[in-house]
Design a protein around this motif. Structure first.
Motif, PDB file in Angstrom:
ATOM      1  N   THR A 399      -0.898   3.086  -5.796  1.00  0.00           N
ATOM      2  CA  THR A 399      -0.414   2.057  -4.857  1.00  0.00           C
ATOM      3  C   THR A 399       1.105   1.971  -4.923  1.00  0.00           C
ATOM      4  O   THR A 399       1.684   2.291  -5.961  1.00  0.00           O
ATOM      5  N   PRO A 400       1.797   1.571  -3.917  1.00  0.00           N
ATOM      6  CA  PRO A 400       1.239   1.164  -2.613  1.00  0.00           C
ATOM      7  C   PRO A 400       0.986   2.366  -1.676  1.00  0.00           C
ATOM      8  O   PRO A 400       0.439   2.201  -0.599  1.00  0.00           O
ATOM      9  N   TYR A 401       1.390   3.575  -2.131  1.00  0.00           N
ATOM     10  CA  TYR A 401       1.275   4.749  -1.261  1.00  0.00           C
ATOM     11  C   TYR A 401      -0.199   5.052  -0.900  1.00  0.00           C
ATOM     12  O   TYR A 401      -0.525   5.327   0.255  1.00  0.00           O
ATOM     13  N   SER A 402      -1.028   4.980  -1.940  1.00  0.00           N
ATOM     14  CA  SER A 402      -2.439   5.306  -1.706  1.00  0.00           C
ATOM     15  C   SER A 402      -3.061   4.326  -0.710  1.00  0.00           C
ATOM     16  O   SER A 402      -3.870   4.708   0.142  1.00  0.00           O
ATOM     17  N   GLN A 409      -1.869   3.510   8.387  1.00  0.00           N
ATOM     18  CA  GLN A 409      -1.046   2.752   9.328  1.00  0.00           C
ATOM     19  C   GLN A 409      -0.015   1.965   8.521  1.00  0.00           C
ATOM     20  O   GLN A 409      -0.104   1.914   7.294  1.00  0.00           O
ATOM     21  N   PRO A 410       0.972   1.364   9.179  1.00  0.00           N
ATOM     22  CA  PRO A 410       2.019   0.660   8.425  1.00  0.00           C
ATOM     23  C   PRO A 410       1.426  -0.423   7.523  1.00  0.00           C
ATOM     24  O   PRO A 410       0.560  -1.200   7.947  1.00  0.00           O
ATOM     25  N   LEU A 411       1.893  -0.413   6.308  1.00  0.00           N
ATOM     26  CA  LEU A 411       1.388  -1.367   5.317  1.00  0.00           C
ATOM     27  C   LEU A 411       2.458  -2.430   5.091  1.00  0.00           C
ATOM     28  O   LEU A 411       3.610  -2.106   4.748  1.00  0.00           O
ATOM     29  N   LEU A 412       2.075  -3.682   5.328  1.00  0.00           N
ATOM     30  CA  LEU A 412       3.004  -4.777   5.072  1.00  0.00           C
ATOM     31  C   LEU A 412       3.029  -4.998   3.560  1.00  0.00           C
ATOM     32  O   LEU A 412       2.001  -5.294   2.944  1.00  0.00           O
ATOM     33  N   LEU A 413       4.194  -4.827   2.953  1.00  0.00           N
ATOM     34  CA  LEU A 413       4.285  -4.898   1.489  1.00  0.00           C
ATOM     35  C   LEU A 413       4.449  -6.352   1.062  1.00  0.00           C
ATOM     36  O   LEU A 413       5.402  -7.030   1.474  1.00  0.00           O
ATOM     37  N   GLU A 414       3.505  -6.790   0.271  1.00  0.00           N
ATOM     38  CA  GLU A 414       3.560  -8.191  -0.160  1.00  0.00           C
ATOM     39  C   GLU A 414       4.494  -8.339  -1.354  1.00  0.00           C
ATOM     40  O   GLU A 414       5.237  -9.301  -1.460  1.00  0.00           O
ATOM     41  N   LYS A 415       4.403  -7.346  -2.238  1.00  0.00           N
ATOM     42  CA  LYS A 415       5.330  -7.368  -3.377  1.00  0.00           C
ATOM     43  C   LYS A 415       6.633  -6.719  -2.943  1.00  0.00           C
ATOM     44  O   LYS A 415       6.658  -5.896  -2.036  1.00  0.00           O
ATOM     45  N   LEU A 429       5.646  -0.136   4.512  1.00  0.00           N
ATOM     46  CA  LEU A 429       5.553   1.264   4.097  1.00  0.00           C
ATOM     47  C   LEU A 429       4.659   1.990   5.114  1.00  0.00           C
ATOM     48  O   LEU A 429       3.528   1.574   5.360  1.00  0.00           O
ATOM     49  N   VAL A 430       5.214   3.044   5.671  1.00  0.00           N
ATOM     50  CA  VAL A 430       4.467   3.767   6.717  1.00  0.00           C
ATOM     51  C   VAL A 430       4.124   5.167   6.206  1.00  0.00           C
ATOM     52  O   VAL A 430       5.023   5.920   5.816  1.00  0.00           O
ATOM     53  N   PRO A 431       2.832   5.524   6.165  1.00  0.00           N
ATOM     54  CA  PRO A 431       2.496   6.890   5.736  1.00  0.00           C
ATOM     55  C   PRO A 431       2.800   7.885   6.857  1.00  0.00           C
ATOM     56  O   PRO A 431       2.535   7.607   8.027  1.00  0.00           O
ATOM     57  N   PHE A 441       6.656   9.500   3.362  1.00  0.00           N
ATOM     58  CA  PHE A 441       6.508   8.063   3.626  1.00  0.00           C
ATOM     59  C   PHE A 441       7.812   7.528   4.186  1.00  0.00           C
ATOM     60  O   PHE A 441       8.887   8.089   3.954  1.00  0.00           O
ATOM     61  N   TRP A 442       7.658   6.447   4.909  1.00  0.00           N
ATOM     62  CA  TRP A 442       8.819   5.778   5.494  1.00  0.00           C
ATOM     63  C   TRP A 442       8.712   4.299   5.105  1.00  0.00           C
ATOM     64  O   TRP A 442       7.753   3.635   5.493  1.00  0.00           O
ATOM     65  N   ALA A 443       9.691   3.871   4.324  1.00  0.00           N
ATOM     66  CA  ALA A 443       9.711   2.472   3.905  1.00  0.00           C
ATOM     67  C   ALA A 443      10.937   1.806   4.496  1.00  0.00           C
ATOM     68  O   ALA A 443      11.986   2.452   4.619  1.00  0.00           O
ATOM     69  N   PHE A 444      10.786   0.567   4.908  1.00  0.00           N
ATOM     70  CA  PHE A 444      11.943  -0.109   5.486  1.00  0.00           C
ATOM     71  C   PHE A 444      11.868  -1.611   5.284  1.00  0.00           C
ATOM     72  O   PHE A 444      10.808  -2.178   4.989  1.00  0.00           O
ATOM     73  N   GLY A 445      13.019  -2.214   5.446  1.00  0.00           N
ATOM     74  CA  GLY A 445      13.118  -3.665   5.413  1.00  0.00           C
ATOM     75  C   GLY A 445      13.768  -4.119   6.693  1.00  0.00           C
ATOM     76  O   GLY A 445      14.746  -3.526   7.147  1.00  0.00           O
ATOM     77  N   ILE A 446      13.191  -5.129   7.304  1.00  0.00           N
ATOM     78  CA  ILE A 446      13.725  -5.631   8.577  1.00  0.00           C
ATOM     79  C   ILE A 446      13.714  -7.149   8.551  1.00  0.00           C
ATOM     80  O   ILE A 446      12.798  -7.761   7.966  1.00  0.00           O
ATOM     81  N   GLN A 447      14.716  -7.720   9.181  1.00  0.00           N
ATOM     82  CA  GLN A 447      14.758  -9.185   9.227  1.00  0.00           C
ATOM     83  C   GLN A 447      13.595  -9.686  10.079  1.00  0.00           C
ATOM     84  O   GLN A 447      13.297  -9.099  11.126  1.00  0.00           O
TER      85      GLN A 447
END
Lengths: 865, 135
Positions: A399-402, A409-415, A429-431, A441-447
């Protein structure tokens, strides 16, 4: 290096070619061809001198007895002959010392002179001459022996071809019986070499030769006679030795190659010329120096050289095409298929660029799977790095990749995934998987606010993720293919892959054709300035109008992304531009913005060029991971609208004047009504008041109608109230034609500032005025003036155009106007159309002319009011 | 000429005022008000007609002139007036266009006053009276 190896290859192939043709001749493959050409050329040569030194005495087979031979020899002793020869003695032939005999295997020990009377080996049944390979015996050939004996000179040659032209003139012959009966004059045999042999009969072998003596084959004795006479005449035809043949063929081959190399066209004609040249040289050689050249070998060598050069040239051309195709394919991919993305190591930063142009993210990171491992590594990042990732395992099987992979599909990261997470930042996190293969993987932060501003954000991100994964998958495939291509490049350019190459060629050309059609249709459909950005927001195509427009504005179009360009042109904030661009990309909305460039106004239209069903049919074989093909920027000049706007302003001004007059009248009438001194005056004023009220209503109605028409009157047949003076003045000022310049003509206008509006089609009016000016200019004399006068009349607004010209006879003018002349002037054809057009406007266009004075054109517009 | 300019049949010794305006109604109404004020109005539909009327009735004491007219506008009329050497006649300009008021074309000595529409009749008559007196 390549040139040297190429030359070596050519030299080797030349060597092979010469050796092959020479070898073919040596083993006898070309003997029949050579013999046939020899026979042919021999027939074409002039007849040689007849046989004067030899004579044939024919003995009948019936008389072939010892007594007869003895009587013959005795009789011959009475004749002053030079030499007796019995080439084929019978068992009854007496042996005498003064006679030369032919023998199958003559011995030198014998007192009697004997020569080898063997016949040469025939070629295809034809006896042409003696070859060294014909005999094993070292004995001297009978003709050579006779010549040596008679001339007293040594003859070394044992190899020569016969000159049958001697035989063709006829072999002098007498019968033995005639000789015995004393019917032969001794003069006939004087100093002759007398061949005695059996006459022709069925028992004799008959030899077929190049030329049939007297139209028939030769007997062996006749053959020996012709051979002897050939030697005595010095007409022995020699052939080249093997070494000389080889040398000649090399020289010939070199000459041919040189000529072919320097001849780009007419190779076939050159080849035919060479072939005929070889034949001519052989003929001349035969005629002048009695040397028979290996004609067949020469011609074969020459044609082989031709095919060699042709083939080399073909290979070179194909190599050039291949190289071109190879480069072209790369170029095509670069320009059309985003090859730079496939080809560059900066592909991730390009992705970031694209994402950043459309989705306003705080920070983002792309992680790529480590080859043969289940870990991920940082590839590219914006405003963060892999060290900002909170979890340290980087293991995509955990986790969180798995989880993201499982969800696909895009995973909303809680932690917190990316450290220092602001309160309002959402992290996802987007696989990036395609065809079951994990690309990264593509991870991002957005307001949160930015996310909320984008409708269906998660769906868009998911869609992006899938398309990016597919793009990366195809990039991987492309790179693998590229490696394969580069490793087999020589093979690719070799002959073995012609089919493959032409298949690729066909694909590329067809693809290019389709692409060009697609893009050209997009570009050509628009007369406006257009540029096309790729899905990464970089310029793909730009048309000339846009290029010059950007140059005028000193904008380096190629350096700007779509976002930058939109910001520069529209002067909107980057944030606003990004939002609008999002709408274009995600919702396929067309955005229209008013843009001021210099003094001109433009409408900037931004739209998405989508990968539609119809283009999918074309591009089934091509890489189309993104639905979006590009972003189209179009700048449409607003000058037409300005003109319309200007006309509208004039109309409003005029209406204002009319309304103002009516209001003024109403105001004055109302003022005067109070102090009326008589009923008559009151009635008069009331009448005016009522009339003005009605007129005001009418004017307002008209105004409303035409102001509503404003947007519609762009069509060619729409009428509009125009300030004709102003419009005509402008049209004339902007017009220039060849006749005006060549004749140094001046247009003088006498128009007025204010006039009633006239009804005309603003789009067609310039054509009508240009036509009138053309007619007047064509007729005008050098350095004269074309005058334009305006006169306002109740019936209309009248413009008079006149020149100082030659004028036309009335009859001729009438013909021109009625199109009765076979070769009518183009200007008058247009004028006839202008007449009908002005008529449609409610006006009138007429022309008069006076010979020696010039032409006068009257244009009348219907008044607006 | 007779159809576009008319002479009042009032007393002959009243001062003649030439009214040049392309609007029929304004022309007529100005004529009525001038008559009431004791003038003899001479009405013309444009500058060209005005010039003809002036030639026929040279005793014109003042001219009320509209600037924007077809055929011959106010500016051209003044130009021709100069050519006729009749710069002695005071001119009161009426214009609907405010921008005309500031126009260079109206800064001529012959123009005694410029009034914008809607015309204040009292002011017009006062200016007219003053102009005629000052001549």
């Amino acid at each position: 290096m390549r040139i040297r190896s190429y030359s070596l290859a050519v030299a080797l192939q030349t060597l092979v070619l010469v050796v092959v043709s020479w070898g073919a001749g040596q083993v006898g493959l070309l003997t029949s061809v050579n013999g046939w050409t020899y026979d042919l050329l021999l027939k074409l040569t002039p007849t040689a001198h007849p046989s004067e030194q030899t004579l044939l005495i024919e003995v009948s087979r019936a008389d072939n007895t010892a007594a007869y031979w003895q009587r013959l020899f005795d009789q011959l002793h009475r004749f002053p002959t030079r030499q007796w020869v019995v080439a084929y003695p019978s068992e009854h032939t007496p042996v005498q010392a003064q006679v030369i005999y032919g023998a199958i295997a003559p011995t030198s020990s014998s007192e009697v002179i004997k020569g080898l009377n063997s016949l040469p080996k025939p070629s295809q049944g034809v006896y042409r001459g003696f070859e060294s390979s014909d005999f094993d015996s070292e004995a001297t050939l009978l003709p050579v022996l006779i010549t040596q004996q008679v001339t007293g000179q040594g003859l070394s040659t044992q190899r020569f071809w016969l000159d049958y032209r001697l035989a063709d003139t006829g072999i002098p012959r007498i019968s033995a019986q005639a000789l015995l009966e004393g019917r032969i004059s001794p003069e006939l045999l004087k100093d002759k070499i007398v061949f005695i042999g059996l006459s022709r009969d069925y028992t004799q072998p008959m030899l077929y030769t190049s030329l049939f003596a007297e139209g028939r084959p030769l007997t062996p004795t006749e053959f020996q006679l012709v051979a002897t006479q050939t030697l005595l005449n010095g007409d022995a035809i020699h052939t080249l030795s093997a070494a000389w043949q080889l040398g000649l063929l090399f020289a010939w081959c070199g000459l041919c190659l040189l000529a072919y190399r320097n001849t780009l066209e007419y190779e076939l004609w050159l080849s035919l010329g060479f072939a005929f040249g070889a034949v001519a040289v052989s003929w001349l050689s035969l005629q002048l120096v009695a040397l028979w050249l290996p004609l067949a070998e020469l011609v074969v060598t020459q044609f082989m050289a031709f095919f060699l050069v042709y083939r080399i040239r073909q290979v070179q051309e194909r190599t050039a095409i291949d190289q071109f195709l190879f480069n072209y394919r790369a170029m095509m991919r670069k320009h059309i298929e985003n090859a730079s993305f496939f080809d560059t190591d900066q592909h991730w930063s390009q992705l970031i660029n694209m994402v950043n142009q459309t989705l306003n993210m705080n920070r983002l990171i792309f992680l790529e799977r480590v080859e043969n491992d289940h870990r991920v590594k940082e590839i590219a990042a914006l405003n963060c790095s892999i060290s900002d990732i909170a979890e340290m395992r980087r293991d995509y099987e955990r986790t969180p990749y798995s989880t993201a992979l499982q969800l696909n599909q895009p995973l909303l990261l809680e932690k917190t995934y990316l450290n220092d997470q602001p309160l309002d930042e959402v992290q996802m996190l987007v696989p990036l998987t395609f065809a079951g293969e994990i690309m990264g993987f593509w991870a991002f932060g957005i307001q949160q606010e930015n996310m909320n501003n984008i409708p269906n954000f998660v769906r868009i991100v998911d869609d992006y993720g899938k398309q990016i994964a597919e793009l990366l998958f195809q990039r991987k495939q492309w790179q693998e293919q590229k490696e394969e291509d580069s490793s087999v490049i020589n093979r690719y350019l070799s002959f073995d892959h012609t089919r493959h190459r032409f298949h690729v060629f066909g694909q590329v050309v067809a693809s290019q054709h389709r692409r060009l059609n697609l893009f050209e249709s997009v570009f050509e459909a628009s007369s406006n300035a257009v540029m096309l950005y790729d899905l990464f927001g970089r310029i793909n195509l730009i048309n000339r109008a846009m290029e010059s427009l950007l140059e005028q504005q000193r904008l380096a179009g190629f350096e700007f992304t779509a976002l930058d360009m939109m910001h520069k042109l529209s002067a909107l904030s980057t944030a606003r531009c990004r939002l609008l661009l999002q709408q274009v990309v995600q919702q396929q909305r067309e955005i229209k913005l008013l843009v001021e460039l210099g003094d001109e106004s433009y409408e900037l239209r931004i739209s998405a060029l989508m990968h539609t069903e119809s283009t999918q049919q074309f591009d089934a074989q091509e890489d189309q991971p993104f639905e979006l093909q590009g972003i189209l920027f179009e700048l449409k000049a607003m000058s037409g609208s300005k003109e319309r706007q200007s006309n509208q302003v004039r109309l409003v001004k005029h209406l204002f004047h009319l309304i103002q007059n009516d209001l003024e009248s109403i105001f004055l009438a109302s003022t005067l009504l109070g102090g009326c001194e008589s009923d008559q005056e009151r009635e008069e004023i009331e009448g005016i008041l009522s009339d003005r009220r009605q007129n005001l209503n009418s004017v307002l109605g008209k105004s409303w109608y035409y102001l509503q028409q404003h947007e519609q009157y762009q069509s060619a047949d729409s009428l509009y109230p125009l300030d004709t003076c102003d419009s005509i003045e402008k049209i004339i000022r902007q017009y220039s034609c060849v006749a005006l310049t060549q004749k140094n003509l001046r247009i003088q206008t006498q128009l007025i500032d204010y006039s009633e509006l006239g009804m005309a089609d603003p789009a067609a009016l310039p054509t009508v005025i240009h036509n009138i000016i053309d007619i007047l200019a064509e007729d005008a004399i050098q350095n004269s003036v074309i005058k334009v006068r305006f006169k306002e009349h109740e019936k209309g607004l009248i413009y008079q155009f006149s020149n100082q010209g030659f004028g036309l006879p009335e009859e001729r003018l009438l013909q021109l106007l009625q199109d009765q002349t076979p070769q009518n002037s183009e200007n008058f054809s247009e004028f006839r159309y202008s007449i009908s057009q002005v008529k449609e406007w409610g006006g009138r266009l007429s022309i008069t002319s006076q010979l020696g004075r010039g032409i006068r054109v009257m244009l009348v517009f219907k008044r607006f009011s | 000429m007779s159809d576009q300019s008319t002479m009042s049949n009032d007393v002959q010794d009243k001062p003649i005022v030439l009214v040049i305006d392309d609007s029929d109604s304004i022309r007529q109404l100005l004529g009525i008000s001038l008559k009431r004020a004791g003038y003899r109005p001479l009405l013309a539909a444009n500058g060209h007609v005005g010039l003809v009327a002036l030639k026929k009735f040279p005793a014109v004491k003042a001219i009320i002139l509209d600037m924007m007219m077809p055929i011959m506008n106010g500016t051209d009329f003044i130009h021709h007036l100069k050519q006729l050497d009749r710069t002695d006649i005071p001119i009161i300009v009426l214009t609907g266009m405010n921008d005309f008021v500031a126009s260079e074309r109206l800064k001529l000595p012959e123009i005694k006053a410029v009034l914008t529409k809607p015309v204040d009749l009292a002011l017009l008559l006062k200016l007219l009276k003053d102009s005629i007196v000052s001549v």
